[in-house]
Design an enzyme around this catalytic site. Sequence first.
Site, PDB file in Angstrom:
ATOM      1  CG  ASN A  73      -1.841   1.212   1.221  1.00 24.66           C
ATOM      2  OD1 ASN A  73      -1.642   2.146   1.974  1.00 24.66           O
ATOM      3  ND2 ASN A  73      -2.846   1.187   0.360  1.00 24.66           N
ATOM      4  CG  ASP A  97     -11.090   6.937  -9.332  1.00 23.57           C
ATOM      5  OD1 ASP A  97      -9.941   6.911  -9.811  1.00 23.57           O
ATOM      6  OD2 ASP A  97     -11.528   7.887  -8.651  1.00 23.57           O
ATOM      7  CD  GLU A 182      -4.704  12.664  -5.806  1.00 20.03           C
ATOM      8  OE1 GLU A 182      -5.663  12.070  -6.345  1.00 20.03           O
ATOM      9  OE2 GLU A 182      -4.751  13.122  -4.645  1.00 20.03           O
ATOM     10  CG  ASP A 183      -7.918  14.279  -8.605  1.00 18.59           C
ATOM     11  OD1 ASP A 183      -7.600  15.084  -7.697  1.00 18.59           O
ATOM     12  OD2 ASP A 183      -9.034  13.732  -8.654  1.00 18.59           O
ATOM     13  NE  ARG A 211     -15.733   2.207  -1.255  1.00 19.43           N
ATOM     14  CZ  ARG A 211     -14.767   1.291  -1.348  1.00 19.43           C
ATOM     15  NH1 ARG A 211     -13.836   1.408  -2.288  1.00 19.43           N
ATOM     16  NH2 ARG A 211     -14.723   0.291  -0.519  1.00 19.43           N
ATOM     17  CG  HIS A 216     -15.065   8.456  -3.182  1.00 20.19           C
ATOM     18  ND1 HIS A 216     -14.352   9.588  -3.442  1.00 20.19           N
ATOM     19  CD2 HIS A 216     -15.223   7.825  -4.371  1.00 20.19           C
ATOM     20  CE1 HIS A 216     -14.093   9.654  -4.741  1.00 20.19           C
ATOM     21  NE2 HIS A 216     -14.617   8.597  -5.321  1.00 20.19           N
TER      22      HIS A 216
END
Length: 398
Positions: A73, A97, A182-183, A211, A216
């Site tokens: 991870n 995603d 970050e996106d 979700r 999320h």
Amino acid sequence: MTVAQPDVSVIIGAYEAMPYLVECLRSVEDQTLDPARIEVIAVDDGSTDGTADYLDEFAERAPMTVTVIHQENSGGPSGPRNVALGKARGRYVFFLDADDRLGTEALERMVAMADEQRTDVVLGKVVGVNRTAPKSMWGKTLPRTDVFSSQIKFTLSAQKLFRHELLTRHGMRFDETLKTGEDALFTLEAYLRADGVSVISDYTCYYLVGRDDGKHVTKSGSYTLRFDSARALMRLIADMVPAGPRRDSLMLRPFLITLLPQFGPGFLTDSEEVRAHKLELAKPLMDAYWHEGVARRLKVNERLRLHLVARGRADLLDDVVQFVKTKKAPTAHLDARAGKAYLAYPHFRDRTAGLPDDWFVPTTRETVTIEAFKATTSVAFPRLRKAARKVLKVRRAA
């Protein structure tokens, strides 16, 4: 034997993605684009819920080429995306995603649009499933546009089609030091570097799934991460866009979407320590990037709160936030002599507060009607109507 280059590399970073991954991968299998033109690169980011095994099973039966990478991870979505991006061979790259899904014709339509228009980024219409999705940019299909002449700055998630050569030429990767936003940094840089952006609004290309377990990524994390995200985005804009109206139009996004929510209703219940820390984190951003060119693009309540943040006036900010929380419409005032309209949020013309009247002038993003003035002023109606029309005419022309 030489393997033909795929049209699109679908990159999936997956962590604890079951059972949502099942529908996600099914949507990839169901694409109308020829499977020979698709490759999937999936990175299991140390999942323990069966995600890894399901990806391996998918790779064995899928009609397109699938590469599955297993790793420890990484703590965020950037690492897996960067690993997969390093393996991608497609002419285009699409980031999917693991808890979302594609419309059946999504890849075919987006690749065709990019090829026809020779654009470097394609946005396919997004709708939310059990969560909200951005809406302002889907008014109509735009074969070729850019970030300054459209609403695409308000959708900076990574779920877009990117020309691989653009990313390679500029060495673009996701910032692994950011745990949220970050996106946004990656996508805005792509918009700014792109030779054209296309928007597909007549077909739902992407389903953004909420979700049920509430896990999320955008719902988690400390408030300090939002300030990190705002800081990075503001710095990118300042570095890539010269000072002026175009930069101001982009700065609107991090101020409105990332920074302002930190001073919303939740601010009222924050501890004194958190409140002070938020103002401390905001100060260098306000000092560096906040000015009238950005402020005048905001609604009164938004501008007023950020002006107070810039001045460190938490005492006055509380009253404004409390009023915003009630969702009441502010009283409208008209200065007939000056030909200016005002929205009387807390501390309007409060001598002890000393706030400039111009902070309360509505912008073109707000609706101010003659009826509102008529109900809240003692000026005779014929005179009021003439002055109000003058104000509204000036605002419409702005």
